[in-house]
Motif scaffolding. Structure first.
Motif, PDB file in Angstrom:
ATOM      1  N   LYS A 157     -10.455  21.924 -35.313  1.00  0.00           N
ATOM      2  CA  LYS A 157      -9.200  22.654 -35.474  1.00  0.00           C
ATOM      3  C   LYS A 157      -8.366  22.045 -36.591  1.00  0.00           C
ATOM      4  CE  LYS A 157      -5.334  24.596 -32.862  1.00  0.00           C
ATOM      5  NZ  LYS A 157      -4.750  24.802 -31.515  1.00  0.00           N
ATOM      6  N   TYR A 158      -7.721  22.920 -37.385  1.00  0.00           N
ATOM      7  CA  TYR A 158      -6.815  22.505 -38.450  1.00  0.00           C
ATOM      8  C   TYR A 158      -5.418  23.049 -38.139  1.00  0.00           C
ATOM      9  CZ  TYR A 158     -11.148  21.874 -41.183  1.00  0.00           C
ATOM     10  OH  TYR A 158     -12.389  21.496 -41.634  1.00  0.00           O
ATOM     11  N   THR A 159      -4.427  22.207 -38.270  1.00  0.00           N
ATOM     12  CA  THR A 159      -3.039  22.641 -38.116  1.00  0.00           C
ATOM     13  C   THR A 159      -2.213  22.038 -39.249  1.00  0.00           C
ATOM     14  OG1 THR A 159      -2.248  20.761 -36.790  1.00  0.00           O
ATOM     15  CG2 THR A 159      -3.350  22.568 -35.605  1.00  0.00           C
ATOM     16  N   PRO A 160      -1.003  22.526 -39.475  1.00  0.00           N
ATOM     17  CA  PRO A 160      -0.157  21.941 -40.525  1.00  0.00           C
ATOM     18  C   PRO A 160       0.155  20.465 -40.304  1.00  0.00           C
ATOM     19  CG  PRO A 160       0.678  24.083 -39.876  1.00  0.00           C
ATOM     20  CD  PRO A 160      -0.390  23.739 -38.887  1.00  0.00           C
ATOM     21  N   ASP A 161       0.002  19.984 -39.087  1.00  0.00           N
ATOM     22  CA  ASP A 161       0.290  18.578 -38.806  1.00  0.00           C
ATOM     23  C   ASP A 161      -0.773  17.645 -39.355  1.00  0.00           C
ATOM     24  OD1 ASP A 161       2.595  19.304 -37.446  1.00  0.00           O
ATOM     25  OD2 ASP A 161       1.547  19.453 -35.516  1.00  0.00           O
ATOM     26  N   ASP A 162      -1.986  18.154 -39.589  1.00  0.00           N
ATOM     27  CA  ASP A 162      -3.060  17.243 -40.010  1.00  0.00           C
ATOM     28  C   ASP A 162      -3.763  17.667 -41.307  1.00  0.00           C
ATOM     29  OD1 ASP A 162      -4.818  19.333 -39.157  1.00  0.00           O
ATOM     30  OD2 ASP A 162      -4.803  18.535 -37.127  1.00  0.00           O
ATOM     31  N   CYS A 163      -3.250  18.714 -41.977  1.00  0.00           N
ATOM     32  CA  CYS A 163      -3.878  19.134 -43.228  1.00  0.00           C
ATOM     33  C   CYS A 163      -2.865  19.924 -44.056  1.00  0.00           C
ATOM     34  CB  CYS A 163      -5.133  19.970 -42.959  1.00  0.00           C
ATOM     35  SG  CYS A 163      -4.792  21.604 -42.263  1.00  0.00           S
ATOM     36  N   GLY A 164      -3.332  20.519 -45.144  1.00  0.00           N
ATOM     37  CA  GLY A 164      -2.434  21.241 -46.034  1.00  0.00           C
ATOM     38  C   GLY A 164      -2.200  22.689 -45.665  1.00  0.00           C
ATOM     39  N   LEU A 165      -2.584  23.111 -44.480  1.00  0.00           N
ATOM     40  CA  LEU A 165      -2.332  24.472 -44.032  1.00  0.00           C
ATOM     41  C   LEU A 165      -0.829  24.716 -43.951  1.00  0.00           C
ATOM     42  CD1 LEU A 165      -3.737  27.070 -42.924  1.00  0.00           C
ATOM     43  CD2 LEU A 165      -3.479  26.062 -40.634  1.00  0.00           C
ATOM     44  N   LEU A 166      -0.372  25.810 -44.556  1.00  0.00           N
ATOM     45  CA  LEU A 166       1.068  26.062 -44.633  1.00  0.00           C
ATOM     46  C   LEU A 166       1.702  26.319 -43.275  1.00  0.00           C
ATOM     47  CD1 LEU A 166       1.405  28.328 -47.804  1.00  0.00           C
ATOM     48  CD2 LEU A 166       2.509  26.125 -47.450  1.00  0.00           C
ATOM     49  N   SER A 167       0.981  27.013 -42.392  1.00  0.00           N
ATOM     50  CA  SER A 167       1.557  27.416 -41.116  1.00  0.00           C
ATOM     51  C   SER A 167       0.439  27.588 -40.102  1.00  0.00           C
ATOM     52  CB  SER A 167       2.334  28.728 -41.266  1.00  0.00           C
ATOM     53  OG  SER A 167       2.692  29.268 -40.008  1.00  0.00           O
ATOM     54  N   ASP A 168       0.740  27.401 -38.819  1.00  0.00           N
ATOM     55  CA  ASP A 168      -0.263  27.677 -37.795  1.00  0.00           C
ATOM     56  C   ASP A 168      -0.239  29.137 -37.366  1.00  0.00           C
ATOM     57  OD1 ASP A 168       2.035  27.837 -36.262  1.00  0.00           O
ATOM     58  OD2 ASP A 168       1.469  26.263 -34.848  1.00  0.00           O
ATOM     59  N   PHE A 169       0.591  29.955 -38.025  1.00  0.00           N
ATOM     60  CA  PHE A 169       0.665  31.392 -37.770  1.00  0.00           C
ATOM     61  C   PHE A 169      -0.261  32.082 -38.766  1.00  0.00           C
ATOM     62  CE2 PHE A 169       2.298  35.557 -37.119  1.00  0.00           C
ATOM     63  CZ  PHE A 169       3.073  35.554 -35.976  1.00  0.00           C
ATOM     64  N   VAL A 170      -1.563  32.071 -38.475  1.00  0.00           N
ATOM     65  CA  VAL A 170      -2.564  32.607 -39.388  1.00  0.00           C
ATOM     66  C   VAL A 170      -2.670  34.114 -39.195  1.00  0.00           C
ATOM     67  CG1 VAL A 170      -4.995  32.590 -40.024  1.00  0.00           C
ATOM     68  CG2 VAL A 170      -3.831  30.446 -39.481  1.00  0.00           C
ATOM     69  N   LEU A 171      -2.677  34.849 -40.310  1.00  0.00           N
ATOM     70  CA  LEU A 171      -2.717  36.310 -40.265  1.00  0.00           C
ATOM     71  C   LEU A 171      -4.028  36.901 -40.762  1.00  0.00           C
ATOM     72  CD1 LEU A 171       0.910  37.084 -41.509  1.00  0.00           C
ATOM     73  CD2 LEU A 171       0.056  37.037 -39.167  1.00  0.00           C
ATOM     74  N   ASP A 172      -4.682  36.273 -41.742  1.00  0.00           N
ATOM     75  CA  ASP A 172      -5.937  36.817 -42.253  1.00  0.00           C
ATOM     76  C   ASP A 172      -6.714  35.716 -42.963  1.00  0.00           C
ATOM     77  OD1 ASP A 172      -7.872  38.713 -42.640  1.00  0.00           O
ATOM     78  OD2 ASP A 172      -6.762  39.906 -44.095  1.00  0.00           O
ATOM     79  N   LEU A 173      -8.008  35.957 -43.166  1.00  0.00           N
ATOM     80  CA  LEU A 173      -8.899  35.000 -43.806  1.00  0.00           C
ATOM     81  C   LEU A 173      -9.851  35.723 -44.741  1.00  0.00           C
ATOM     82  CD1 LEU A 173     -10.103  33.022 -40.638  1.00  0.00           C
ATOM     83  CD2 LEU A 173      -8.382  32.248 -42.262  1.00  0.00           C
TER      84      LEU A 173
END
Length: 426
Positions: A157-173
C-alpha cells in the motif's frame, strides 16, 4: 448519501458541437429498470468487450450479451445491493470488480476470487480503479484509501504519508508506454516511474483543476485528463485545455474518458457526452438532440466494434451503435438563442480562434479573429456563395438583414488557413 457525495464531487465545428449530426448518426438504445432487466439505473462502472457490456451499478453487477441482461448478484452474494465502482477485463479475460465494501473481486467465468482479509487489513473500501502494468502488477486506486499493488501473492500500500502520492483520494489510474503509473486524485496528478514520484497540479502545470476524475492515454502516449474545469491534453511539454468557453464541451465537469481504436475521444460529462477527434472536430450528445438520458453521464466505454456505451448516474445506460464521425468541414447550427447575442466560437487554424457574435435582431454579426485581416464568405445550402467580405478586420459589422433565412456556411480565411462554421440565420 455517501455515494452521492463522491459521485457529485467527481461526479460549432471548432467550438460548435454538431447537434444535428447527433440526431441522425447511429442507432440509440436505452436500458433502465423500467424498460429492461438491467439491475440498476445508477451506472457506476462499464467494461465493453465487443461481445457485450458489463455494467456496475449501486445494486450490483450485470451483463448484456445478446438481447437479455444477466444479474450476477445471483451468483455472488456479496454483489447483492453492492456498489460496483470499477470494472476491468485483463488480457486473460478475467473480470476485476472494484466494490464499496468488499474490496476487489475477480471472476474468470467459472470461479469467484475474493480477498477478504486483505480488504480489511488494507482498508480497501471504495475501490475506484484497477489497472495492470507492463510487468503484470495490478494497481488498485482506493478512494479514501490510497494506492495498493498486488503481484498475485503480495500486497503493498502507498499513501501520502510514506511516498510522493499527492492524496489518498484516488480517482483514476493509467499506465503509459514507459510503464509509468499516472494516478489522478482530488489534489492533482501523481506519476510514479518505479523509483521517483512527480506531481502535476493547477499550481505548477497547465492542469486546469486539481480534482481530476479521469485519465486516458492515447496511442501516441499523450495524456488526456478529465477535470472539473474541462478537458486537458499533455504531450510531455505542452498543455492544452478545452472547456465550455472555447469548445463545444457540454460541461466543464468531465467524469470519464474512453479512446477508441480510431483515436477518437469519448467524453462523459455532467451535462451529456461528446466525441472529439483531439483537434477541432466535435459531436455533442445531450437529451435535446438524441436519446441519451438527461443529466450526469458518469461513465463511457467503447468496444472494438465501435459501439459506445454511456452510463447515467441515475437514469440508466445508453448504447450508440453505427456512429460515424462527420468530416471536419461539417459543423453545427447556432442555437436559436444566438438571436440575442450568444457567441458562437470556433478554434481557428493553429492556435487562432474565430468567434461569431450574432446580433440578428439588429441585422448584423461580428466575427472576432486574431489575424489582422480575413476574407469572409457566406455559402447557402445549395453551395452558392451569396456574400463575400474582403479585407475583413476584427469585430467589423457584417450586415445580414438582406440574406434569406436559412443555413449558411461562414468561411473565415486568414493567412493561417480557413475555418468553416455552419450558421443558422433564423
Amino acid at each position: 448519501m455517501r455515494k452521492t457525495i463522491i459521485m457529485g464531487l467527481i461526479g460549432l465545428m471548432g467550438l460548435v458541437g454538431f447537434d444535428a449530426k447527433a440526431q441522425e448518426n447511429g442507432t440509440w438504445t436505452v436500458y433502465n429498470t423500467r424498460t429492461s432487466d438491467i439491475c440498476g439505473n445508477n451506472i457506476s462502472a462499464l467494461a465493453a468487450d465487443g461481445r457485450g457490456v458489463w455494467a456496475g451499478t449501486f445494486q450490483g453487477l450485470c451483463r448484456l450479451s445478446g438481447p437479455a441482461w444477466m444479474d450476477y448478484s445471483m451468483f455472488n452474494e456479496k454483489l447483492k445491493d453492492q456498489s460496483v465502482n470499477c470494472l476491468m477485463i485483463d488480457s486473460r479475460g478475467v473480470l476485476w470488480i472494484g466494490t464499496d465494501d468488499y474490496g476487489v473481486i475477480e471472476w474468470d467465468g467459472t470461479t469467484w476470487t475474493e480477498h477478504n482479509d486483505v480488504t480489511r487489513r488494507l482498508k480497501m473500501k471504495f475501490v475506484k480503479e484497477i489497472v495492470i502494468d507492463q510487468d503484470g502488477l495490478t494497481w488498485i486506486g482506493v478512494t479514501l484509501g490510497g494506492l495498493v499493488t498486488f503481484d498475485g501473492h503480495n500486497w503493498e500500500k502507498y499513501t501520502p504519508d510514506d511516498c510522493g502520492l499527492l492524496s489518498d483520494f484516488v480517482l483514476d489510474l493509467a499506465v503509459d508506454r514507459a510503464n509509468r503509473k499516472w494516478i489522478t486524485t482530488n489534489a492533482g496528478v501523481s506519476v510514479f516511474n518505479g523509483n521517483r514520484w512527480t506531481s502535476y497540479t493547477s499550481g505548477n502545470s497547465g492542469l486546469p483543476d486539481d480534482i481530476v476524475p479521469a485519465i486516458a492515454i492515447d496511442k501516441n502516449n499523450v495524456k488526456w485528463f478529465g477535470t472539473l474545469s474541462g478537458l486537458a491534453r499533455y504531450d510531455g511539454q505542452r498543455w492544452t485545455v478545452w472547456n465550455t468557453g472555447n469548445s463545444p464541451l457540454p460541461s466543464n465537469q468531465v467524469n470519464d474518458i474512453a479512446i477508441d481504436k480510431n483515436g477518437l475521444l469519448w467524453l462523459a460529462t455532467s451535462h451529456g457526452a461528446a466525441v472529439f477527434d483531439g483537434v477541432d472536430n466535435w459531436v455533442v450528445f445531450t437529451s435535446r438532440n438524441c436519446q441519451i438520458p438527461e443529466g450526469n453521464i458518469y461513465k463511457v466505454a467503447v468496444d472494438d466494434n465501435g459501439t459506445a456505451w454511456f452510463g447515467n448516474d441515475a437514469k440508466g445506460l445508453a448504447k450508440l451503435s453505427g456512429f460515424t464521425m462527420p468530416s471536419r468541414e461539417t459543423v453545427a447550427a447556432a442555437p436559436a438563442e444566438n438571436r440575442k447575442g450568444k457567441e458562437v466560437e470556433a478554434p481557428g487554424p493553429g492556435d487562432q480562434h474565430v468567434r461569431i457574435n450574432p446580433h440578428l435582431d439588429e441585422g448584423y454579426i461580428t466575427i472576432a479573429i486574431e489575424s489582422p485581416v480575413a476574407t469572409v464568405t457566406f455559402t447557402n445550402s445549395n453551395g452558392k456563395v451569396v456574400k463575400t467580405v474582403e479585407n475583413y478586420t476584427n469585430n467589423q459589422r457584417i450586415k445580414i438583414n438582406r440574406l434569406p433565412k436559412g443555413m449558411y456556411i461562414v468561411g473565415v480565411k486568414t493567412v493561417r488557413g480557413e475555418k468553416k462554421i455552419k450558421f443558422n440565420l433564423k
